[in-house]
Enzyme design. Structure first.
Site, mmCIF file in Angstrom:
data_model
loop_
_atom_site.group_PDB
_atom_site.id
_atom_site.type_symbol
_atom_site.label_atom_id
_atom_site.label_comp_id
_atom_site.label_asym_id
_atom_site.label_seq_id
_atom_site.Cartn_x
_atom_site.Cartn_y
_atom_site.Cartn_z
ATOM 1 N N LYS A 1 -8.484 6.525 -2.434
ATOM 2 C CA LYS A 1 -9.367 5.728 -3.300
ATOM 3 C C LYS A 1 -8.706 5.356 -4.626
ATOM 4 O O LYS A 1 -8.835 4.231 -5.089
ATOM 5 C CB LYS A 1 -10.653 6.527 -3.551
ATOM 6 C CG LYS A 1 -11.686 5.820 -4.403
ATOM 7 C CD LYS A 1 -12.433 4.800 -3.604
ATOM 8 C CE LYS A 1 -13.467 4.038 -4.404
ATOM 9 N NZ LYS A 1 -13.757 2.741 -3.791
ATOM 10 N N GLU B 1 -7.959 -3.410 5.578
ATOM 11 C CA GLU B 1 -7.873 -1.996 5.201
ATOM 12 C C GLU B 1 -8.751 -1.085 6.033
ATOM 13 O O GLU B 1 -8.405 0.070 6.250
ATOM 14 C CB GLU B 1 -8.102 -1.773 3.703
ATOM 15 C CG GLU B 1 -9.493 -1.933 3.209
ATOM 16 C CD GLU B 1 -9.614 -1.655 1.709
ATOM 17 O OE1 GLU B 1 -8.943 -0.771 1.188
ATOM 18 O OE2 GLU B 1 -10.421 -2.354 1.065
ATOM 19 N N ARG C 1 -9.769 10.919 -2.100
ATOM 20 C CA ARG C 1 -8.541 10.779 -2.894
ATOM 21 C C ARG C 1 -7.294 11.003 -2.048
ATOM 22 O O ARG C 1 -6.173 10.805 -2.526
ATOM 23 C CB ARG C 1 -8.553 11.781 -4.054
ATOM 24 C CG ARG C 1 -9.726 11.604 -4.990
ATOM 25 C CD ARG C 1 -9.646 12.620 -6.114
ATOM 26 N NE ARG C 1 -8.486 12.377 -6.941
ATOM 27 C CZ ARG C 1 -8.449 11.570 -7.987
ATOM 28 N NH1 ARG C 1 -9.539 10.929 -8.334
ATOM 29 N NH2 ARG C 1 -7.338 11.402 -8.671
ATOM 30 N N GLU D 1 -10.653 -11.375 -0.753
ATOM 31 C CA GLU D 1 -11.273 -10.052 -0.713
ATOM 32 C C GLU D 1 -11.785 -9.736 0.701
ATOM 33 O O GLU D 1 -11.633 -8.617 1.184
ATOM 34 C CB GLU D 1 -12.414 -9.989 -1.747
ATOM 35 C CG GLU D 1 -13.227 -8.719 -1.749
ATOM 36 C CD GLU D 1 -12.421 -7.426 -1.956
ATOM 37 O OE1 GLU D 1 -11.239 -7.502 -2.339
ATOM 38 O OE2 GLU D 1 -12.991 -6.361 -1.697
ATOM 39 N N ASN E 1 -1.713 17.158 -8.586
ATOM 40 C CA ASN E 1 -1.910 15.739 -8.277
ATOM 41 C C ASN E 1 -1.004 14.959 -9.206
ATOM 42 O O ASN E 1 -1.080 15.122 -10.425
ATOM 43 C CB ASN E 1 -3.388 15.353 -8.513
ATOM 44 C CG ASN E 1 -3.586 13.847 -8.561
ATOM 45 O OD1 ASN E 1 -2.846 13.097 -7.929
ATOM 46 N ND2 ASN E 1 -4.582 13.409 -9.315
ATOM 47 N N GLY E 2 -0.136 14.122 -8.636
ATOM 48 C CA GLY E 2 0.779 13.321 -9.454
ATOM 49 C C GLY E 2 2.168 13.357 -8.856
ATOM 50 O O GLY E 2 2.346 13.709 -7.687
ATOM 51 N N HIS F 1 -0.096 -26.664 5.185
ATOM 52 C CA HIS F 1 1.269 -26.459 4.678
ATOM 53 C C HIS F 1 1.941 -25.265 5.351
ATOM 54 O O HIS F 1 2.931 -24.758 4.845
ATOM 55 C CB HIS F 1 1.232 -26.286 3.155
ATOM 56 C CG HIS F 1 0.650 -27.490 2.474
ATOM 57 N ND1 HIS F 1 1.350 -28.659 2.299
ATOM 58 C CD2 HIS F 1 -0.592 -27.714 1.980
ATOM 59 C CE1 HIS F 1 0.577 -29.551 1.700
ATOM 60 N NE2 HIS F 1 -0.611 -29.002 1.499
ATOM 61 N N TRP G 1 -2.629 13.341 -0.577
ATOM 62 C CA TRP G 1 -2.112 12.042 -0.148
ATOM 63 C C TRP G 1 -0.606 12.154 -0.369
ATOM 64 O O TRP G 1 -0.151 12.253 -1.507
ATOM 65 C CB TRP G 1 -2.698 10.906 -0.989
ATOM 66 C CG TRP G 1 -2.353 9.562 -0.453
ATOM 67 C CD1 TRP G 1 -3.059 8.835 0.478
ATOM 68 C CD2 TRP G 1 -1.212 8.750 -0.804
ATOM 69 N NE1 TRP G 1 -2.425 7.643 0.728
ATOM 70 C CE2 TRP G 1 -1.285 7.565 -0.043
ATOM 71 C CE3 TRP G 1 -0.133 8.915 -1.667
ATOM 72 C CZ2 TRP G 1 -0.339 6.552 -0.134
ATOM 73 C CZ3 TRP G 1 0.816 7.916 -1.750
ATOM 74 C CH2 TRP G 1 0.701 6.744 -0.990
ATOM 75 N N CYS H 1 -4.623 12.400 -4.235
ATOM 76 C CA CYS H 1 -4.740 13.847 -4.140
ATOM 77 C C CYS H 1 -5.934 14.284 -4.991
ATOM 78 O O CYS H 1 -6.191 13.731 -6.057
ATOM 79 C CB CYS H 1 -3.516 14.603 -4.632
ATOM 80 S SG CYS H 1 -2.032 14.288 -3.674
ATOM 81 N N LYS I 1 -10.640 -6.506 2.922
ATOM 82 C CA LYS I 1 -11.591 -5.537 3.508
ATOM 83 C C LYS I 1 -11.303 -5.353 4.985
ATOM 84 O O LYS I 1 -11.261 -4.246 5.492
ATOM 85 C CB LYS I 1 -13.026 -6.045 3.374
ATOM 86 C CG LYS I 1 -13.927 -5.754 2.231
ATOM 87 C CD LYS I 1 -13.964 -4.468 1.543
ATOM 88 C CE LYS I 1 -12.709 -4.095 0.864
ATOM 89 N NZ LYS I 1 -12.704 -3.987 -0.555
#
Ligand code: M6R
Length: 640
Positions: A635, A512, A27, A505, A100-101, A528, A74, A2, A509
């Site tokens: 983010k 996402e 955000r 990584e 925000n929170g 395995h 968000w 947010c 990428k």
């Protein structure tokens, strides 16, 4: 998660708020809204979806005002919808709040407030704050009237102080994390802000005062910013004045920090998207991150932020790296080098696990917390746990003034500058570069590597920017390889050593930003289990194929890696290889090869990550995805 922004001043607040929201959209982008004080009333507009939707509504109804608050969300409590979008209002419709929170005790507060007659219109935790302030404001106003009646001379509280006091009393009842901005229709020149465990930066500018969750929303207006401590409160006045108070309501003069980031850093600057821009900035980022860290004369690595008097690296018995997501992957690469060069055991753990178990952390443990944003809730809690256990905590971050910089013993800054695309790219490379240097420093301080070794390793690092530039100069082979995978439902990434961690990584990428499922494995592990996933490349339906992205750069385990590629080829896999320029052997195995210039193995993650970032981006674009703002993500993950 947010983004909040608020402005009071002598100019139109709408453009400041909307400009701020656009810059904070990374955000969260589930819904957006603003409230303005317009002719003594609140004008509130909210829309589900991105900031562009809200802009459409603003263009139609053209609200006006010089004081207002804005939010891009968000969703945590309540689905993304217009009714759950911020700002939230009290019963009187005079108070509006953005937040925000997470208010952890919102259910109890909600129940109590309902019992006293408050009516709720959303399913969010935030709305309780608006009603709580309303309740406290009424109580403070009554109290003030009573005092005024009994003593005509004792009217020390100004009107603004009354509102501030109501907010102060309300926040003492909140548990959880919050950054809040509050306006009241009867106070057209005032905004009250406060924070606890959520970021908030404030500043005075030529035509007013502004507060926002993050610097990008501020730098157009000011680069001298104030960060509040937990539960402090500030009053923003339209003449640009900012008054700060500690949790007891005692006024203090805040410290200002000058932010170097420029406005250009917050703009796309001719690139099609921020991810493209940030990938292309990587040569500069590596140069800046390693600059000034090597003394040619003494052949030694410099970390002046970390004096021997602060922590004796010869005395520590273990290193423990905590981080999340991409920063965790950087930590995995750091472990390779620290153990190899510093001859010390290194554990790397995701912060969300570390904080909820009983890890072995003592005063002989060096804890390294890595966070681009410096705000990630789990990483911050891991830092607090480590500090309580007596460990020395070193934070690696990109963000001046962020929470992690306040919690750690020492901070090392990467020089990535503002990163806006939700997918971390340049910050990852900067973290890896800094950790590689730090591993050399560890070996230097512990006397486990020689000055000659350090000088050679550093020189090999300085060749990296040029190698990346070469990769970026011609991306056609990467685009062709990506085209081979666009229709797949799942992909495997395999590599060995630091190549395996580079694959983790690369797979993240891809997942996402393109929503193509991908798994990364150490190539030695595929027999395995994961090799069972391979479907033959010959299948007509591309969604049934399982491309295997194989990292096979020249390295100590190159032959083993070639053997692993042969194994998957024998099962009919389509292999997309990442190989060192001039490697004919790989070209004989598969026609789909992305080449990178030859570099030393210890810096290979820095170079190999770049084609993997571009590979993910090409696939995401071909699949019609928004590469900068992937669905469901934000983010900074400021809630656990
Ligand atoms: O700001 P941080 O480095 O603490 O963020 C950690 C993760 O949330 C972040 O790396 C995330 O995984 C990115 N979306 C990866 O691209």
């Amino acid at each position: 998660m947010c983004g909040i922004v608020s402005f009071t001043g002598k100019r139109d607040a709408v453009s400041v708020l909307m400009g701020g929201l656009a810059r904070l959209e990374y955000r969260g982008y589930d819904s957006a809204g603003i409230s303005l004080i317009q002719d003594g009333e609140l004008a509130t507009l909210r829309r589900k979806g991105k900031v562009a939707e809200l802009q459409g509504a603003i263009d139609e109804s053209k609200p006006q005002g010089t004081t207002g608050i804005g939010h891009t969300r968000w969703a945590t409590h309540g689905v993304p919808s217009e009714e759950n979008a911020h700002p939230h209002r009290d019963c009187s419709g005079k108070i509006a709040v953005v937040h925000n929170g997470i208010i952890e005790n919102h259910a109890q507060l909600h129940e109590k407030l309902e019992q006293t007659g408050h009516r709720f219109t959303s399913r969010t935790d935030t709305e309780v704050v608006a009603h709580l302030i309303e309740q406290e404001f009424e109580a403070a106003a009554q109290n003030d009237t009573a005092q005024t009646d009994t003593s005509q001379t004792n009217t020390s509280q100004t009107d603004t102080a009354l509102l501030a006091e109501a907010v102060r009393r309300a926040i003492t009842q909140l548990s959880g994390s919050f950054a809040l901005a509050v306006i009241h229709a009867d106070y057209p020149d005032t905004i009250i802000v406060s924070r606890n465990d959520s970021p908030l930066a404030l500043g005075s500018c030529a035509d007013g005062a502004i507060a926002a969750s993050d610097i990008p929303a501020l730098i157009e207006h000011t680069r001298d910013v104030i960060y509040l401590n937990d539960r402090d409160l500030a009053i923003l006045h339209s003449n640009g004045d900012i008054e700060c108070f500690d949790p007891a309501g005692i006024a203090y003069v805040p410290q200002q920090i000058h932010v170097e980031w420029t406005l250009e850093a917050a703009e796309r600057g001719g690139h099609p998207d921020f991810m493209h821009k940030e990938i292309h900035e990587q040569p500069r980022v590596i140069r800046d991150t390693i600059a000034g860290r090597f003394d040619e004369k003494t052949k030694s690595i410099l970390f002046e932020e970390l004096p021997a008097s602060a922590v004796d690296l010869r005395e520590i018995e273990r290193v423990c790296i905590v981080a999340c997501g991409t920063s965790y992957h950087a930590g995995l690469i750091g472990k390779y080098h620290m153990e190899a060069w510093g001859r010390i055991p290194v554990d790397v753990e995701v912060a969300s696990e570390f904080r909820y178990r009983d890890p072995i952390v003592t005063s002989k443990t060096l804890v390294i917390a890595i966070s681009q944003s410096g705000e990630t809730a789990d990483t911050l809690e891991a830092v607090k746990l480590a500090r309580r256990a007596g460990a020395y905590v070193l934070a690696i971050t990109n963000t001046l003034g962020s929470r992690i910089t306040l919690e750690a013993n020492t901070v090392l800054y990467i020089k990535a500058e503002l990163e806006i695309s939700v997918a971390a790219t340049k910050s990852f490379l900067a973290q890896v570069a800094l950790l590689t240097l730090f591993a050399l420093y560890l070996g230097q301080q512990r006397k486990t590597i020689s000055a000659e070794f350090i000088a050679e390793a550093y020189n090999q690092m300085s060749e990296v920017p040029q190698a990346i530039e070469q990769v970026l100069a011609d991306t056609s082979a990467i685009e062709r390889c990506a085209a081979e995978c666009v229709g797949a439902h799942t992909a495997l990434f395999i590599g060995r050593g630091v190549g395996a961690t580079t694959c983790y990584e690369g797979a993240l990428k891809l997942k996402e930003i393109s929503y193509l499922h991908a798994e990364a494995y150490s190539a030695g592990e595929i027999k395995h289990g994961p090799i069972a996933l391979i479907e033959p490349a010959g299948l007509e339906d591309p969604s049934l194929q399982t491309p295997v992205i194989s990292l096979a750069l020249q390295s100590a385990t190159y032959d083993k890696m070639v053997a692993n590629i042969e194994e998957v080829l024998a099962r009919g896999a389509k292999v997309i290889a990442l190989a060192t320029e001039g490697d004919e052997r790989i070209a004989e195995l598969t026609e789909h090869v992305m080449y990178v210039p030859a570099v030393a193995e210890h810096v290979s993650p820095l170079v190999a990550s770049v084609p993997l970032q571009l590979f993910a981006r090409f696939i995401a674009l071909a699949r019609g995805c928004d590469v900068d703002q992937p669905r469901n993500l934000a983010k900074s993950v400021t809630v656990e």
